[in-house]
Design a protein around this motif. Structure first.
Motif, short mmCIF file in Angstrom:
data_model
loop_
_atom_site.label_atom_id
_atom_site.label_comp_id
_atom_site.label_asym_id
_atom_site.label_seq_id
_atom_site.Cartn_x
_atom_site.Cartn_y
_atom_site.Cartn_z
N CYS A 117 0.86 -1.20 0.00
CA CYS A 117 0.00 0.00 0.00
C CYS A 117 0.89 1.23 0.00
N MET A 118 0.55 2.18 -0.85
CA MET A 118 1.26 3.46 -0.82
C MET A 118 0.31 4.60 -1.17
N GLY A 119 0.75 5.81 -0.86
CA GLY A 119 -0.11 6.96 -1.18
C GLY A 119 0.71 8.23 -1.26
N CYS A 120 0.10 9.23 -1.79
CA CYS A 120 0.81 10.51 -1.92
C CYS A 120 -0.18 11.65 -1.69
N SER A 121 0.24 12.62 -0.89
CA SER A 121 -0.64 13.77 -0.66
C SER A 121 -0.58 14.70 -1.89
N LEU A 122 -1.65 15.46 -2.11
CA LEU A 122 -1.73 16.30 -3.31
C LEU A 122 -1.78 17.77 -2.89
N TYR A 123 -0.89 18.55 -3.47
CA TYR A 123 -0.81 19.97 -3.11
C TYR A 123 -1.08 20.85 -4.33
N VAL A 124 -1.85 21.92 -4.10
CA VAL A 124 -1.98 22.97 -5.12
C VAL A 124 -1.48 24.24 -4.45
N GLU A 125 -0.33 24.72 -4.94
CA GLU A 125 0.28 25.93 -4.38
C GLU A 125 0.28 25.92 -2.84
N ASP A 126 0.95 24.96 -2.27
CA ASP A 126 1.10 24.83 -0.82
C ASP A 126 -0.19 24.47 -0.08
N ASN A 127 -1.28 24.30 -0.79
CA ASN A 127 -2.52 23.90 -0.11
C ASN A 127 -2.75 22.41 -0.31
N LEU A 128 -3.00 21.73 0.80
CA LEU A 128 -3.27 20.30 0.73
C LEU A 128 -4.70 20.11 0.21
N VAL A 129 -4.84 19.48 -0.95
CA VAL A 129 -6.19 19.40 -1.54
C VAL A 129 -6.73 17.98 -1.61
N GLY A 130 -5.86 16.97 -1.45
CA GLY A 130 -6.40 15.61 -1.56
C GLY A 130 -5.30 14.55 -1.41
N VAL A 131 -5.67 13.32 -1.78
CA VAL A 131 -4.78 12.18 -1.61
C VAL A 131 -4.96 11.21 -2.77
N LEU A 132 -3.84 10.56 -3.15
CA LEU A 132 -3.91 9.48 -4.14
C LEU A 132 -3.45 8.21 -3.43
N THR A 133 -4.22 7.12 -3.52
CA THR A 133 -3.79 5.88 -2.85
C THR A 133 -3.73 4.73 -3.85
N LEU A 156 0.10 15.65 -11.51
CA LEU A 156 -0.93 15.78 -12.55
C LEU A 156 -2.33 15.70 -11.93
N ALA A 157 -2.46 14.86 -10.89
CA ALA A 157 -3.76 14.77 -10.22
C ALA A 157 -4.08 16.12 -9.57
N ALA A 158 -3.06 16.75 -8.93
CA ALA A 158 -3.29 18.05 -8.28
C ALA A 158 -3.67 19.10 -9.32
#
Ligand SMILES: Nc1ncnc2c1ncn2[C@@H]1O[C@H](COP(=O)(O)OP(=O)(O)OP(=O)(O)O)[C@@H](O)[C@H]1O
Ligand SMILES: [Mg+2]
Length: 511
Positions: A117-133, A156-158
């Motif tokens: 299992c792995m995941g990555c946090s998603l940032y848009v201009e220093d704002n945490l907007v979501g997660v990819l798992t 790309l997701a961000a």
């Protein structure tokens, strides 16, 4: 054949600049990810405004997941991923519960407690907007995937989230503006007011309005000052098929020559000093609606030529632009000048006159409308009552007779102002009946008229010219007595200042 990572990344990048139905961008991103990364389940989450993670696209998981919301505090794996700015891998021995336990699409009963299992946090201009798992059933499945690949997908997701959020915000703001526009259009429609009158002339006017409103014909409204030309224009638009679109008002008499062209047709950035941005002109704003060219008789000849070109071609060119824009505008024009006379004296282009005069509507002066003064008086007093919150206010029969006998050179506007002034005086006197005294029927006016009768012509004369000559003399006299100040002259002649000024200008009075 398995697509290469580069092909997949290219497709996602291309999707970013493509319009797709809502939600499709996210789903295509997850599908692309699955084509190159070895996993059984993947999910893309976006934060909602309450701080919940909302899955917006999933693969390998039951669609039921899309209806769920995940609070990071209740899901330690998600919380841990959110706490890292780089991809986070969980050991297959990790005891932390998986948020998707029991949601595997192919095997809902199986637990995914032993897996990669792995995941990555998603940032848009220093704002945490979501997660990819990503979840894989095979231990070691992710060993071959380097962090940079996952980070590229996450970036790309961000970008996709940012794009969609911006488009949605724009759609919301557009919707809001559309609603405001609708409201303003409705408000403007009701603001036009009611065309009051019982005379044959007013009935004919109403019939004419009804007849032509539905067509797209240009209408030229003529009539003396204050007769209700603007009201007629509003009525024409309100009864037309364009009534849900704006009627854009242009006062041709108040267009400073230097900016008139840009006001009417717009300009592009840099077209002239001060043109700091692109700007639409009144014609463009009126597209699919109506443009009301008020006081058209005052339009300078140069602009008349430009206006003619727009009407003939149905296209406008912004100042400084090299392209033309097609416009669909219904034209209503109004004037208190005799445009035919203006044409014959070379002040108005005859070709433009004919283009505007497709359907002429003449609004008759108040003095020619039998019976209208009484109903208009009632209508105006109703407005005053509403304004001052009073129940009763009438005119005395003698006052009404006086009102009916007047010439009303300023027409309904003058009647309106006279009655409003008189109403104020009667309210001040705490009287519910407007008397001649409130109307300011003074000896001066009567004296003035009687002195004119001393000077009766022996030979036939043109009455209108004689009256206008006398009006001119009176205005000049009023101005002389008032030190050249129009407002004082208006008080002296017991007239509305605007009407006096207009009349003076028309008659060529120089203060
Ligand atoms: N038939 C009418 N019923 C009710 N109100 C009217 C009528 N005619 C005119 N009015 C009122 O009289 C005032 C003057 O009307 P409007 O502005 O339409 O005149 P106009 O012909 O455009 O004058 P101008 O040539 O000076 O611009 C407005 O307040 C309008 O509401
Ligand atoms: Mg007007």
């Amino acid at each position: 054949m398995q697509p290469s990572i580069n092909q997949v990344l290219l497709q996602i990048a291309l999707d970013l600049s493509t319009s797709l139905p809502s939600g499709h961008h996210y789903q295509r991103l997850i599908a692309a990810l699955n084509r190159v990364l070895p996993c059984e389940a993947s999910a893309l989450f976006v934060f909602d405004e309450m701080g919940f993670l909302q899955p917006v696209a999933v693969s390998g998981l039951s669609e039921e997941v899309l209806g769920k919301k995940f609070l990071p505090d209740n899901h330690p794996r998600l919380k841990a991923i959110l706490g890292c700015t780089t991809p986070l891998r969980f050991p297959s021995t990790s005891e932390l519960p998986d948020p998707f336990d029991g949601f595997l699409k192919d095997d809902p009963n199986s637990s995914i407690d032993v897996h990669d299992c792995m995941g990555c946090s998603l940032y848009v201009e220093d704002n945490l907007v979501g997660v990819l798992t990503l979840d894989a059933m095979k231990v070691g499945a992710f060993d071959q995937i380097d962090d940079i690949t996952v980070e590229t997908f996450a970036a790309l997701a961000a970008a996709t989230i940012r794009n969609i959020t911006m488009v949605e915000a724009l759609k919301r703001s557009n919707k809001k503006h559309q609603n405001i526009n609708k409201l303003l259009i409705e408000e403007a429609r009701t603001k036009g007011g009611q065309l009051v009158g019982v005379s044959l002339e007013i009935q004919r006017l109403r019939d004419n309005i009804k007849m032509v409103a539905h067509s797209n014909y240009a209408v030229l409204i003529s009539g003396e000052t204050g007769t209700g030309k603007e009201l007629v224009a509003h009525e024409l638009h309100a009864q037309s098929q364009r009534s849900d679109k704006p009627m854009v008002y242009v006062n041709c008499a108040a267009l400073p020559e230097s900016i008139a062209e840009s006001e009417l047709f717009g300009h592009v950035k840099g077209a002239f000093t001060g043109a700091n941005s692109h700007r639409a002109g009144k014609f463009e704003l009126a597209d699919s609606g109506t443009i009301f060219l008020d006081e058209i008789g005052e339009l300078p000849l140069l602009l008349q030529a430009k206006l003619l070109r727009v009407i003939q071609q149905g296209e406008v060119q912004r100042v400084g632009a090299d392209k033309n824009l097609f416009i669909d505008v219904r034209i209503i024009a109004a004037t208190n000048r005799d445009l035919e006379l203006e044409v014959s004296e070379g002040r108005f282009r005859s070709d433009l006159f004919h283009r505007l005069n497709v359907f002429p509507i003449h609004v008759p002066p108040l003095r020619e409308r039998k019976g209208d003064i009484a109903v208009l008086t009632g209508h105006i007093l109703d407005k005053v009552k509403l304004q001052f919150n009073i129940n009763t206010l009438h005119v005395h029969p003698r006052s009404l007779q006086y009102l009916e006998e007047q010439k009303w050179v300023g027409n309904v506007r003058e009647l309106e102002h006279t009655l409003m002034r008189a109403a104020l005086r009667s309210i001040q006197d705490q009287q519910a009946v407007i008397t001649e005294e409130h109307l300011g029927v003074s000896g001066m006016v009567i004296k003035g008229v009687s002195s004119a009768t001393d000077d009766m012509p022996d030979q036939p004369i043109v009455m209108r010219e004689a009256v206008e000559r006398y009006q001119k003399q009176l205005i000049e006299h009023g101005l002389k007595k008032s030190g050249g100040i129009w407002s004082k002259a208006a008080d002296f002649l017991k007239m509305d200042r605007g009407n006096l000024y207009k009349m003076g200008k028309k008659l060529g009075v120089k203060p």
